[in-house]
Design a protein around this motif. Structure first.
Motif, PDB file in Angstrom:
ATOM      1  N   MET A   1      37.993  88.575 -11.808  1.00 17.85           N
ATOM      2  CA  MET A   1      38.889  88.548 -10.654  1.00 17.85           C
ATOM      3  C   MET A   1      40.013  87.545 -10.904  1.00 17.85           C
ATOM      4  N   MET A   2      41.236  87.983 -10.699  1.00 18.44           N
ATOM      5  CA  MET A   2      42.401  87.132 -10.880  1.00 18.44           C
ATOM      6  C   MET A   2      42.643  86.333  -9.596  1.00 18.44           C
ATOM      7  N   LEU A   3      42.873  85.043  -9.724  1.00 14.24           N
ATOM      8  CA  LEU A   3      43.067  84.195  -8.548  1.00 14.24           C
ATOM      9  C   LEU A   3      44.468  84.360  -7.964  1.00 14.24           C
ATOM     10  N   SER A   4      44.553  84.314  -6.656  1.00 13.83           N
ATOM     11  CA  SER A   4      45.842  84.333  -5.966  1.00 13.83           C
ATOM     12  C   SER A   4      46.409  82.923  -5.914  1.00 13.83           C
ATOM     13  N   ASP A   5      47.666  82.808  -5.494  1.00 14.76           N
ATOM     14  CA  ASP A   5      48.265  81.476  -5.376  1.00 14.76           C
ATOM     15  C   ASP A   5      47.478  80.601  -4.404  1.00 14.76           C
ATOM     16  N   ARG A   6      46.938  81.210  -3.362  1.00 12.97           N
ATOM     17  CA  ARG A   6      46.128  80.466  -2.392  1.00 12.97           C
ATOM     18  C   ARG A   6      44.895  79.856  -3.072  1.00 12.97           C
ATOM     19  N   ASP A   7      44.205  80.684  -3.887  1.00 20.67           N
ATOM     20  CA  ASP A   7      43.005  80.223  -4.592  1.00 20.67           C
ATOM     21  C   ASP A   7      43.352  79.179  -5.654  1.00 20.67           C
ATOM     22  N   ILE A   8      44.475  79.393  -6.354  1.00 19.86           N
ATOM     23  CA  ILE A   8      44.893  78.437  -7.388  1.00 19.86           C
ATOM     24  C   ILE A   8      45.137  77.065  -6.779  1.00 19.86           C
ATOM     25  N   LYS A   9      45.828  77.022  -5.667  1.00 22.51           N
ATOM     26  CA  LYS A   9      46.116  75.744  -5.013  1.00 22.51           C
ATOM     27  C   LYS A   9      44.829  75.023  -4.615  1.00 22.51           C
ATOM     28  N   GLN A  10      43.847  75.787  -4.162  1.00 21.98           N
ATOM     29  CA  GLN A  10      42.576  75.187  -3.767  1.00 21.98           C
ATOM     30  C   GLN A  10      41.848  74.615  -4.987  1.00 21.98           C
ATOM     31  N   VAL A  11      41.824  75.373  -6.089  1.00 23.84           N
ATOM     32  CA  VAL A  11      41.153  74.914  -7.299  1.00 23.84           C
ATOM     33  C   VAL A  11      41.852  73.677  -7.861  1.00 23.84           C
ATOM     34  N   VAL A  12      43.175  73.686  -7.839  1.00 21.31           N
ATOM     35  CA  VAL A  12      43.932  72.526  -8.322  1.00 21.31           C
ATOM     36  C   VAL A  12      43.623  71.302  -7.463  1.00 21.31           C
ATOM     37  N   SER A  13      43.555  71.495  -6.155  1.00 19.67           N
ATOM     38  CA  SER A  13      43.274  70.390  -5.236  1.00 19.67           C
ATOM     39  C   SER A  13      41.878  69.828  -5.468  1.00 19.67           C
ATOM     40  N   GLU A  14      40.900  70.703  -5.745  1.00 18.96           N
ATOM     41  CA  GLU A  14      39.507  70.267  -5.885  1.00 18.96           C
ATOM     42  C   GLU A  14      39.184  69.752  -7.281  1.00 18.96           C
ATOM     43  N   LYS A  15      39.817  70.347  -8.314  1.00 14.67           N
ATOM     44  CA  LYS A  15      39.381  70.066  -9.681  1.00 14.67           C
ATOM     45  C   LYS A  15      40.491  69.591 -10.615  1.00 14.67           C
ATOM     46  N   GLY A  16      41.710  69.451 -10.099  1.00 13.96           N
ATOM     47  CA  GLY A  16      42.797  68.936 -10.941  1.00 13.96           C
ATOM     48  C   GLY A  16      43.048  69.775 -12.174  1.00 13.96           C
ATOM     49  N   VAL A  17      43.110  71.086 -12.008  1.00 18.63           N
ATOM     50  CA  VAL A  17      43.228  72.013 -13.139  1.00 18.63           C
ATOM     51  C   VAL A  17      44.549  71.851 -13.886  1.00 18.63           C
ATOM     52  N   ILE A  18      45.629  71.549 -13.167  1.00 18.05           N
ATOM     53  CA  ILE A  18      46.954  71.394 -13.769  1.00 18.05           C
ATOM     54  C   ILE A  18      47.542  70.043 -13.355  1.00 18.05           C
ATOM     55  N   VAL A  19      47.948  69.244 -14.352  1.00 23.31           N
ATOM     56  CA  VAL A  19      48.576  67.941 -14.081  1.00 23.31           C
ATOM     57  C   VAL A  19      49.787  67.779 -15.001  1.00 23.31           C
ATOM     58  N   PRO A  20      51.004  67.572 -14.432  1.00 17.84           N
ATOM     59  CA  PRO A  20      51.320  67.563 -13.006  1.00 17.84           C
ATOM     60  C   PRO A  20      51.362  68.988 -12.439  1.00 17.84           C
ATOM     61  N   PHE A  21      51.098  69.101 -11.157  1.00 19.83           N
ATOM     62  CA  PHE A  21      51.138  70.388 -10.478  1.00 19.83           C
ATOM     63  C   PHE A  21      52.319  70.409  -9.522  1.00 19.83           C
ATOM     64  N   ILE A  22      53.258  71.315  -9.770  1.00 17.38           N
ATOM     65  CA  ILE A  22      54.431  71.475  -8.905  1.00 17.38           C
ATOM     66  C   ILE A  22      54.161  72.670  -8.002  1.00 17.38           C
ATOM     67  N   VAL A  23      53.891  72.407  -6.740  1.00 11.20           N
ATOM     68  CA  VAL A  23      53.428  73.450  -5.834  1.00 11.20           C
ATOM     69  C   VAL A  23      54.435  74.594  -5.721  1.00 11.20           C
ATOM     70  N   GLU A  24      55.734  74.266  -5.831  1.00 10.14           N
ATOM     71  CA  GLU A  24      56.761  75.328  -5.737  1.00 10.14           C
ATOM     72  C   GLU A  24      56.690  76.302  -6.909  1.00 10.14           C
ATOM     73  N   ASN A  25      56.055  75.895  -8.004  1.00  9.66           N
ATOM     74  CA  ASN A  25      55.934  76.767  -9.176  1.00  9.66           C
ATOM     75  C   ASN A  25      54.739  77.706  -9.098  1.00  9.66           C
ATOM     76  N   CYS A  26      53.964  77.604  -8.017  1.00 14.80           N
ATOM     77  CA  CYS A  26      52.784  78.450  -7.821  1.00 14.80           C
ATOM     78  C   CYS A  26      53.099  79.512  -6.787  1.00 14.80           C
ATOM     79  N   GLU A  27      53.234  80.741  -7.244  1.00  9.55           N
ATOM     80  CA  GLU A  27      53.581  81.850  -6.354  1.00  9.55           C
ATOM     81  C   GLU A  27      52.867  83.111  -6.810  1.00  9.55           C
ATOM     82  N   GLY A  28      52.468  83.933  -5.846  1.00 12.15           N
ATOM     83  CA  GLY A  28      51.831  85.216  -6.175  1.00 12.15           C
ATOM     84  C   GLY A  28      50.444  85.008  -6.760  1.00 12.15           C
TER      85      GLY A  28
END
Length: 218
Positions: A1-28
């Motif tokens: 299952m491919m994650l949506s932008d909503r799911d990606i933001k949650q995973v980044v918030s919980e597990k720091g998957v991407i550093v630095p994370f620019i929220v405007e660059n997360c879409e779709g």
């Protein structure tokens, strides 16, 4: 299952998957990644690279924030993202070129990222157009998508050969560290692959493949 932008933001918030994370660059369903300032340029010295050999001396390292890097038609550069990735064991990821780069004739290598990988990924960017193109650090040049696994893998990346684990610099191929290459070098008591041992390497690899096939049949 491919994650949506909503799911990606949650995973980044919980597990720091991407550093630095620019929220405007997360879409779709992807996150745009930005071009780092260091590039490795292949040396034009006429050397032929034999697959399996170490290639660390085949590149010139430059800082493209200080020195202009223009890719001529047909030229390539090994680059990296500014972002450091920490992929959880229950996810995998893939990096794709941005469409805006592709339409300029720039190809960014598609990269599969194992569950459990940590590091700053290196990618090959190639100018397939008929026009010279200057690279600009910080520009969004590729995008990453995340995929949920059906179960946690037996061997996430840290339990594999993990040649690129925790890399933070532009990293050339480490194919010479593949387990079958290391086994060949040890068996022949040589330090690196060269044109003199290519035939022996070929025979060794085919024999290893046949052994694995025979074990499966048994």
């Amino acid at each position: 299952m491919m994650l949506s932008d909503r799911d990606i933001k949650q995973v980044v918030s919980e597990k720091g998957v991407i550093v630095p994370f620019i929220v405007e660059n997360c879409e779709g369903a992807t996150v745009d990644l930005t071009l780092g300032r260091v590039a490795n340029i292949p040396k034009k010295d006429g050397t032929t690279i034999v697959l399996g050999q170490e290639v660390k001396d085949q590149y010139e390292k430059i800082d493209i924030s200080e020195k202009e890097l223009v890719l001529e038609p047909g030229a390539s550069a090994l680059v990296q993202t500014n972002e450091f990735l920490s992929i959880p064991d229950d996810l995998s990821a893939r990096i794709f070129p941005r469409y805006s780069m592709t339409t300029l004739g720039l190809t960014v290598s598609v990269l599969y990222i194992n569950p459990g990988y940590r590091g700053t990924p290196s990618l090959l960017i190639t100018n397939n157009s008929s026009t010279s193109v200057r690279l600009i650090p910080g520009l969004r040049f590729c995008q990453i998508a995340f995929y949920k696994l059906s179960s946690t893998p037996e061997k996430p990346y840290p339990k594999q050969d993990a040649k690129y684990l925790d890399t933070r610099e532009v990293t050339a191929s480490r194919i010479h560290m593949d387990r079958e290459i290391r086994a060949f070098l040890e068996s022949r008591k040589v330090k690196n692959i060269n044109s003199d041992v290519v035939s022996e390497l070929n025979e060794f690899l085919i024999n290893e493949i046949n052994k694995s096939s025979n074990r499966l049949v048994q």
